[in-house]
Write a protein that holds these residues in place. Structure first.
Motif, PDB file in Angstrom:
ATOM      1  N   ALA A 155       7.220  -7.134  11.630  1.00  0.00           N
ATOM      2  CA  ALA A 155       7.100  -6.920  10.182  1.00  0.00           C
ATOM      3  C   ALA A 155       7.578  -5.512   9.836  1.00  0.00           C
ATOM      4  O   ALA A 155       7.424  -4.585  10.621  1.00  0.00           O
ATOM      5  CB  ALA A 155       5.644  -7.090   9.746  1.00  0.00           C
ATOM      6  N   PRO A 156       8.213  -5.321   8.659  1.00  0.00           N
ATOM      7  CA  PRO A 156       8.673  -3.984   8.263  1.00  0.00           C
ATOM      8  C   PRO A 156       7.479  -3.064   8.097  1.00  0.00           C
ATOM      9  O   PRO A 156       6.406  -3.477   7.655  1.00  0.00           O
ATOM     10  CB  PRO A 156       9.373  -4.228   6.914  1.00  0.00           C
ATOM     11  CG  PRO A 156       8.790  -5.495   6.395  1.00  0.00           C
ATOM     12  CD  PRO A 156       8.477  -6.328   7.603  1.00  0.00           C
ATOM     13  N   PRO A 157       7.647  -1.792   8.461  1.00  0.00           N
ATOM     14  CA  PRO A 157       6.521  -0.854   8.343  1.00  0.00           C
ATOM     15  C   PRO A 157       6.113  -0.675   6.891  1.00  0.00           C
ATOM     16  O   PRO A 157       6.957  -0.411   6.030  1.00  0.00           O
ATOM     17  CB  PRO A 157       7.060   0.443   8.942  1.00  0.00           C
ATOM     18  CG  PRO A 157       8.544   0.334   8.815  1.00  0.00           C
ATOM     19  CD  PRO A 157       8.860  -1.132   8.958  1.00  0.00           C
ATOM     20  N   ALA A 158       4.866  -0.858   6.610  1.00  0.00           N
ATOM     21  CA  ALA A 158       4.354  -0.697   5.244  1.00  0.00           C
ATOM     22  C   ALA A 158       3.904   0.734   5.030  1.00  0.00           C
ATOM     23  O   ALA A 158       3.495   1.416   5.957  1.00  0.00           O
ATOM     24  CB  ALA A 158       3.178  -1.656   5.016  1.00  0.00           C
ATOM     25  N   GLU A 159       4.031   1.155   3.778  1.00  0.00           N
ATOM     26  CA  GLU A 159       3.600   2.510   3.457  1.00  0.00           C
ATOM     27  C   GLU A 159       2.096   2.609   3.635  1.00  0.00           C
ATOM     28  O   GLU A 159       1.352   1.734   3.157  1.00  0.00           O
ATOM     29  CB  GLU A 159       3.977   2.852   2.016  1.00  0.00           C
ATOM     30  CG  GLU A 159       3.660   4.277   1.627  1.00  0.00           C
ATOM     31  CD  GLU A 159       4.139   4.581   0.229  1.00  0.00           C
ATOM     32  OE1 GLU A 159       3.816   5.675  -0.266  1.00  0.00           O
ATOM     33  OE2 GLU A 159       4.831   3.735  -0.354  1.00  0.00           O
ATOM     34  N   PRO A 160       1.612   3.622   4.324  1.00  0.00           N
ATOM     35  CA  PRO A 160       0.162   3.703   4.567  1.00  0.00           C
ATOM     36  C   PRO A 160      -0.618   3.827   3.263  1.00  0.00           C
ATOM     37  O   PRO A 160      -0.194   4.483   2.326  1.00  0.00           O
ATOM     38  CB  PRO A 160       0.030   4.964   5.424  1.00  0.00           C
ATOM     39  CG  PRO A 160       1.253   5.767   5.139  1.00  0.00           C
ATOM     40  CD  PRO A 160       2.333   4.768   4.891  1.00  0.00           C
ATOM     41  N   GLU A 161      -1.718   3.136   3.220  1.00  0.00           N
ATOM     42  CA  GLU A 161      -2.589   3.174   2.049  1.00  0.00           C
ATOM     43  C   GLU A 161      -3.263   4.540   1.982  1.00  0.00           C
ATOM     44  O   GLU A 161      -3.796   5.034   2.977  1.00  0.00           O
ATOM     45  CB  GLU A 161      -3.647   2.080   2.165  1.00  0.00           C
ATOM     46  CG  GLU A 161      -4.511   1.917   0.942  1.00  0.00           C
ATOM     47  CD  GLU A 161      -3.785   1.240  -0.212  1.00  0.00           C
ATOM     48  OE1 GLU A 161      -4.331   1.238  -1.322  1.00  0.00           O
ATOM     49  OE2 GLU A 161      -2.662   0.739   0.010  1.00  0.00           O
ATOM     50  N   PRO A 162      -3.241   5.212   0.810  1.00  0.00           N
ATOM     51  CA  PRO A 162      -3.894   6.526   0.722  1.00  0.00           C
ATOM     52  C   PRO A 162      -5.402   6.389   0.835  1.00  0.00           C
ATOM     53  O   PRO A 162      -5.984   5.375   0.427  1.00  0.00           O
ATOM     54  CB  PRO A 162      -3.484   7.022  -0.663  1.00  0.00           C
ATOM     55  CG  PRO A 162      -3.222   5.785  -1.446  1.00  0.00           C
ATOM     56  CD  PRO A 162      -2.651   4.796  -0.474  1.00  0.00           C
ATOM     57  N   PRO A 163      -6.044   7.376   1.383  1.00  0.00           N
ATOM     58  CA  PRO A 163      -7.515   7.367   1.426  1.00  0.00           C
ATOM     59  C   PRO A 163      -8.090   7.331   0.012  1.00  0.00           C
ATOM     60  O   PRO A 163      -7.425   7.662  -0.964  1.00  0.00           O
ATOM     61  CB  PRO A 163      -7.852   8.679   2.139  1.00  0.00           C
ATOM     62  CG  PRO A 163      -6.598   9.096   2.822  1.00  0.00           C
ATOM     63  CD  PRO A 163      -5.472   8.560   2.015  1.00  0.00           C
ATOM     64  N   GLU A 164      -9.320   6.896  -0.064  1.00  0.00           N
ATOM     65  CA  GLU A 164      -9.977   6.799  -1.360  1.00  0.00           C
ATOM     66  C   GLU A 164     -10.047   8.152  -2.059  1.00  0.00           C
ATOM     67  O   GLU A 164      -9.914   8.242  -3.279  1.00  0.00           O
ATOM     68  CB  GLU A 164     -11.379   6.201  -1.201  1.00  0.00           C
ATOM     69  CG  GLU A 164     -11.384   4.718  -0.887  1.00  0.00           C
ATOM     70  CD  GLU A 164     -10.757   3.905  -2.003  1.00  0.00           C
ATOM     71  OE1 GLU A 164     -10.925   4.269  -3.187  1.00  0.00           O
ATOM     72  OE2 GLU A 164     -10.081   2.914  -1.694  1.00  0.00           O
ATOM     73  N   ALA A 165     -10.269   9.211  -1.279  1.00  0.00           N
ATOM     74  CA  ALA A 165     -10.314  10.538  -1.898  1.00  0.00           C
ATOM     75  C   ALA A 165      -8.988  10.892  -2.539  1.00  0.00           C
ATOM     76  O   ALA A 165      -8.927  11.478  -3.622  1.00  0.00           O
ATOM     77  CB  ALA A 165     -10.691  11.581  -0.851  1.00  0.00           C
ATOM     78  N   VAL A 166      -7.881  10.517  -1.877  1.00  0.00           N
ATOM     79  CA  VAL A 166      -6.556  10.783  -2.442  1.00  0.00           C
ATOM     80  C   VAL A 166      -6.320   9.925  -3.675  1.00  0.00           C
ATOM     81  O   VAL A 166      -5.729  10.376  -4.658  1.00  0.00           O
ATOM     82  CB  VAL A 166      -5.472  10.549  -1.377  1.00  0.00           C
ATOM     83  CG1 VAL A 166      -4.082  10.656  -1.993  1.00  0.00           C
ATOM     84  CG2 VAL A 166      -5.610  11.550  -0.238  1.00  0.00           C
TER      85      VAL A 166
END
Length: 288
Positions: A155-166
């Motif tokens: 699968a193509p690399p997905a953009e990492p989900e930002p932390p909740e604080a971000v």
């Protein structure tokens, strides 16, 4: 013999004295008298005219002396005015430098204070979905890709989900309060999350508040946001010097290049700096 020799002359003289001056003599005398009278009148007229001219000359000389003194006084006053103006400019420049340094110090303290306030601000914890509540069913594991004859396709690399604080900081970055946006920009620069480059770039190019734009430029430098180089180059032409100089510092941190931006550049010199930076970017944009 005496009487014979001088007799005719004596008789002629006696006749002349008896008859009086001749007509020619009378005319000659009248002419000489008229000439003498006319010469005397002309002499009196010349003397009077000369006296008048001498009076005017004395008057002009007096006026010239007055004008010379006035001109000297004006020259002295002008020199004193220039001296005072130079001293005033030097005093104003000195005060401006002091005020500028104080302003920069205040900005740094304000950023530090905003960073501490943002760090102390509570962030809402992520929502937890409990199975069976609100109609939610049990959480299912993600489906695995079915094997094929050629093997599973990655699968193509997905953009990492930002932390909740971000995520919370990104929401604060859209706030209508300048102080909230300022603190969010400062904290995003310290978060280390590369995905913040795009929203920070939008803030840098569009936000109306000087402090918020400056905080966004500094945050992009801290993130080493390569993709934000174009917007940082455009910010070199920001009307606020503190925003532009912060953008240049960020460019130096990201690219390692000093494009020559400094204070008090003329409009022509600034265009050359921006053109130099853009040419460098066109040549190196694919380096990373």
């Amino acid at each position: 013999g005496f009487f014979i020799a001088g007799g005719p002359r004596l008789f002629a003289a006696a006749r002349d004295e008896a008859s009086g001056p001749s007509r020619e003599e009378l005319i000659r005398r009248e002419v000489l008298a008229a000439v003498a009278k006319s010469g005397a009148e002309k002499q009196r007229e010349v003397d009077a005219r000369l006296s008048e001219l001498l009076g005017r000359l004395e008057d002009l000389s007096a006026r010239e002396q007055i004008l010379s003194r006035s001109l000297e006084a004006l020259r002295t006053a002008a020199e004193e005015t220039v001296r005072r103006e130079v001293a005033f400019r030097e005093e104003v420049d000195g005060r401006l430098k002091v005020e500028e340094e104080a302003f920069r110090t205040a900005l740094d303290r304000l950023e530090a204070l905003a960073a501490r306030l943002s760090a102390d601000r509570p962030v809402a914890p992520p929502a937890v979905v409990v199975p069976g509540e609100s109609g939610a069913g049990p959480e299912e594991p993600p489906a695995k890709p079915e094997p094929t004859a050629e093997g599973p396709k990655p699968a193509p690399p997905a953009e990492p989900e930002p932390p909740e604080a971000v995520k919370e900081l990104l929401r604060q970055l859209e706030s209508g309060d300048e102080g909230t946006r300022f603190g969010a920009a400062v904290q995003l620069g310290k978060s280390g999350w590369a995905g913040a480059a795009e929203p920070l770039g939008r803030v840098l190019s569009k936000d109306k508040d000087t402090f918020v734009r400056r905080a966004a430029a500094r945050a992009l430098g801290e993130l080493r946001a390569w993709s934000a180089v174009p917007v940082l180059i455009d910010t070199l032409e920001d009307k606020e010097f503190f925003v532009a100089v912060t953008a240049h510092k960020a460019l130096v941190e990201i690219t390692g290049q000093d494009f020559g931006y400094q204070e008090n550049l003329s409009r022509t010199q600034l265009r050359k700096v921006v053109q130099k930076a853009r040419e460098w970017w066109e040549a190196h944009r694919n380096d990373r």
